[in-house]
Structures are given as C-alpha cells and as structure tokens.
Design an enzyme around this catalytic site. Structure first.
Site, PDB file in Angstrom:
ATOM      1  N   THR A  45      -4.360  11.093   9.774  1.00 33.41           N
ATOM      2  CA  THR A  45      -4.383   9.650   9.573  1.00 33.41           C
ATOM      3  C   THR A  45      -5.806   9.137   9.587  1.00 33.41           C
ATOM      4  OG1 THR A  45      -3.566   7.512  10.378  1.00 33.41           O
ATOM      5  CG2 THR A  45      -4.172   9.088  12.065  1.00 33.41           C
ATOM      6  N   ASN A  97      -6.005   5.933  10.446  1.00 33.69           N
ATOM      7  CA  ASN A  97      -5.730   4.724  11.238  1.00 33.69           C
ATOM      8  C   ASN A  97      -5.853   5.054  12.734  1.00 33.69           C
ATOM      9  OD1 ASN A  97      -4.437   2.665  12.656  1.00 33.69           O
ATOM     10  ND2 ASN A  97      -3.074   2.164  10.952  1.00 33.69           N
ATOM     11  N   ASP A 110       3.989   8.142   8.919  1.00 32.20           N
ATOM     12  CA  ASP A 110       4.054   7.133   7.858  1.00 32.20           C
ATOM     13  C   ASP A 110       5.028   6.066   8.323  1.00 32.20           C
ATOM     14  OD1 ASP A 110       2.813   6.725   5.142  1.00 32.20           O
ATOM     15  OD2 ASP A 110       4.880   6.105   4.794  1.00 32.20           O
ATOM     16  N   SER A 111       4.546   4.853   8.325  1.00 32.32           N
ATOM     17  CA  SER A 111       5.335   3.800   8.966  1.00 32.32           C
ATOM     18  C   SER A 111       5.187   2.499   8.201  1.00 32.32           C
ATOM     19  CB  SER A 111       4.878   3.644  10.424  1.00 32.32           C
ATOM     20  OG  SER A 111       3.470   3.647  10.517  1.00 32.32           O
ATOM     21  N   GLY A 166      -1.603  -4.418  13.292  1.00 31.83           N
ATOM     22  CA  GLY A 166      -0.810  -4.660  12.087  1.00 31.83           C
ATOM     23  C   GLY A 166       0.116  -5.868  12.191  1.00 31.83           C
ATOM     24  N   LYS A 185       5.990  -1.663  24.551  1.00 28.82           N
ATOM     25  CA  LYS A 185       6.078  -1.432  23.093  1.00 28.82           C
ATOM     26  C   LYS A 185       6.369   0.044  22.815  1.00 28.82           C
ATOM     27  CE  LYS A 185       3.915  -1.269  18.628  1.00 28.82           C
ATOM     28  NZ  LYS A 185       2.736  -1.255  17.768  1.00 28.82           N
TER      29      LYS A 185
HETATM   30  P1  ITT Z   1      -2.649   6.501   7.371  1.00 25.51           P
HETATM   31  O1  ITT Z   1      -1.843   6.536   6.079  1.00 25.51           O
HETATM   32  O2  ITT Z   1      -4.048   7.000   7.199  1.00 25.51           O
HETATM   33  O3  ITT Z   1      -1.918   7.143   8.505  1.00 25.51           O
HETATM   34  P2  ITT Z   1      -2.112   3.649   7.225  1.00 25.51           P
HETATM   35  O4  ITT Z   1      -2.393   2.495   8.129  1.00 25.51           O
HETATM   36  O5  ITT Z   1      -2.473   3.491   5.760  1.00 25.51           O
HETATM   37  O6  ITT Z   1      -2.839   4.965   7.832  1.00 25.51           O
HETATM   38  P3  ITT Z   1       0.716   3.833   6.574  1.00 25.51           P
HETATM   39  O7  ITT Z   1       0.536   4.054   5.111  1.00 25.51           O
HETATM   40  O8  ITT Z   1       1.734   4.638   7.316  1.00 25.51           O
HETATM   41  O9  ITT Z   1      -0.623   4.067   7.388  1.00 25.51           O
HETATM   42  O10 ITT Z   1       1.010   2.291   6.793  1.00 25.51           O
HETATM   43  C1  ITT Z   1       1.431   1.845   8.031  1.00 25.51           C
HETATM   44  C2  ITT Z   1       1.289   0.324   8.096  1.00 25.51           C
HETATM   45  O11 ITT Z   1       2.521  -0.221   8.599  1.00 25.51           O
HETATM   46  C3  ITT Z   1       0.223  -0.069   9.100  1.00 25.51           C
HETATM   47  O12 ITT Z   1      -1.054  -0.092   8.500  1.00 25.51           O
HETATM   48  C4  ITT Z   1       0.733  -1.426   9.556  1.00 25.51           C
HETATM   49  O13 ITT Z   1       0.442  -2.407   8.595  1.00 25.51           O
HETATM   50  C5  ITT Z   1       2.250  -1.209   9.561  1.00 25.51           C
HETATM   51  N1  ITT Z   1       2.692  -0.712  10.889  1.00 25.51           N
HETATM   52  C6  ITT Z   1       3.100   0.555  11.188  1.00 25.51           C
HETATM   53  N2  ITT Z   1       3.372   0.666  12.495  1.00 25.51           N
HETATM   54  C7  ITT Z   1       3.136  -0.536  13.027  1.00 25.51           C
HETATM   55  C8  ITT Z   1       3.208  -1.034  14.341  1.00 25.51           C
HETATM   56  O14 ITT Z   1       3.539  -0.259  15.366  1.00 25.51           O
HETATM   57  N3  ITT Z   1       2.889  -2.309  14.540  1.00 25.51           N
HETATM   58  C9  ITT Z   1       2.518  -3.098  13.523  1.00 25.51           C
HETATM   59  N4  ITT Z   1       2.392  -2.708  12.258  1.00 25.51           N
HETATM   60  C10 ITT Z   1       2.702  -1.421  12.002  1.00 25.51           C
END
Ligand code: ITT
Length: 195
Positions: free
Chosen positions: A7, A9, A69-70, A153, A175
């Site tokens: 990741t 992130n 992926d979330s 996020g 959380k």
């Molecule tokens: P990587 O792909 O590099 O892991 P990313 O942030 O681009 O990082 P994703 O494509 O999985 O990851 O997108 C996940 C997004 O979903 C994240 O950036 C937030 O906007 C949202 N998200 C996921 N989990 C969350 C949480 O626990 N609380 C708030 N927002 C969340």
C-alpha cells in the site's frame, strides 16, 4: 512474523498495526523497504484489486505480503464510490470536496435511505505463492455534517447508530474493534495461524 503491506496509504498501515497489536504479526509498509511499484488497480472488485496489489509486490519480495483494498459503498448510489473511493472526484481532491460531492448527490435522499457500508478486502500471498482473500464490512449512515478528527478518509461522515458517533469520533480501539478492516484482519490472522 512480518507481513509486508502492499500500500501507499500510511493511514492503513497505522490501523493495521493497531489491530495486529497483541498478535504474532507486524505490518511493514512496502515504502519503508524502498518498494514502490506502479500498480494499476483495474479490477472490478475489492478482492480483485487487493490481489493485483499483493501479487505485484510479491513478485518483488517473496516474503508474506498482504494488501488492503477498501472503500465506502453508498446504497442510494448503487454502491458508489466503492472501489473508486480513493479516486472519487479525482485522485487529488480533498476529503472536503469528496464529502461535498456526496452531500450534493444525496440531497434528495431521505435520512433513512442514507445507508452505507465500509468494505475491506484483504489479500495475502504466502512465500510458497499460495493466496487467499477475506472481507470485512461495517454498516453506517451518512451524516450531513462531518464530525470527529480521528481515523482518515470518509470517517467523519460515517455514523454508526449503535455507538451514536461517526468512526472519526471513535477512539482507535473502538473503531478497530468494529471496523471493516478490524473484521477482515481478524479473519486473516485466523487463517494464517490455523494454516
Ligand atoms: P493503496 O491502494 O495504496 O492501498 P488507497 O488509499 O488508494 O491506498 P484503496 O484504493 O483501497 O486504497 O482506497 C481506499 C479508500 O477508501 C481510502 O483512500 C479511503 O478514502 C476509503 N477508506 C477505506 N477505509 C477507510 C476507513 O477505515 N475510514 C475511512 N475511509 C476509508
């Protein structure tokens, strides 16, 4: 045991390590190891994108690798932004801009229909190349005014009725106990421990 997290992130890595505290696993971000591949998340599901990330990094290092992926799935928007949550409103938009777009899209939706889910798919590749995925979800309601400073996020607009607060108002311990990521990671640990 170390798990390399595929990741970019760092908020995810922080939460993953909070959740894994007390287990035998420690999450190490790929960036801290100097691994920073170009990854095209072009699958049409959370699991598919988690597998793309984890396989890309596993082709560089053959240790245990995991990816998360979330995203936020809004029922009244047919599950959007979903897998596009990070890219919603454009990759470089702020969360204020993302919230505003959601509020605009939901302006005619009655309160009881502002339901949503956070979804987290975790994919793991083991050193022998075997793979698995797990998924965790949490249900919530989208509030009209962002509340709370914890998390990251979309947390300030994701209200969990059972606790009468947004996930950004929860302390990290709460959380992580109820979250999509916490639930997915507990399943991941169970699978790794019980092979
Ligand atoms: P990587 O792909 O590099 O892991 P990313 O942030 O681009 O990082 P994703 O494509 O999985 O990851 O997108 C996940 C997004 O979903 C994240 O950036 C937030 O906007 C949202 N998200 C996921 N989990 C969350 C949480 O626990 N609380 C708030 N927002 C969340």
């Amino acid at each position: 045991m170390n798990l390399i997290v595929a990741t970019g992130n760092e908020d995810k890595v922080r939460e993953i390590n909070e959740i894994l505290k007390g287990s035998d696993f420690v999450a190490i971000s790929m960036k801290s190891l100097g691994i920073n591949p170009e990854i095209d998340e072009n699958a049409d599901s959370f699991e598919g994108n988690a597998l793309i990330k984890v396989r890309t990094v596993h082709s560089i290092t053959q240790d245990y690798v995991m990816a998360d992926d979330s995203g936020l799935c809004i029922d009244a928007l047919n599950g959007a932004p979903g897998i596009f949550s990070a890219r919603f409103c454009g990759e470089n938009s702020t969360y204020e801009e993302k919230f505003k777009k959601i509020f605009d899209l939901l302006k005619d939706v009655p309160a009881e229909k502002r339901t949503a889910q956070f979804v987290c798919a975790i994919a793991v590749v083991k050193p022998d190349g075997s793979e698995f995925t797990v998924r965790g979800t949490v249900d919530g309601i989208l509030v009209e005014t962002p509340q709370g400073n914890n998390g990251f996020g979309y947390d300030p607009i994701f209200y969990v009725p059972e606790y009468e607060m947004t996930t950004a108002q929860m302390d990290p311990e709460l959380k992580n106990k109820i979250s999509h990521r916490g639930k997915a990671l507990n399943q991941m640990v169970a699978k790794l421990v019980h092979k």
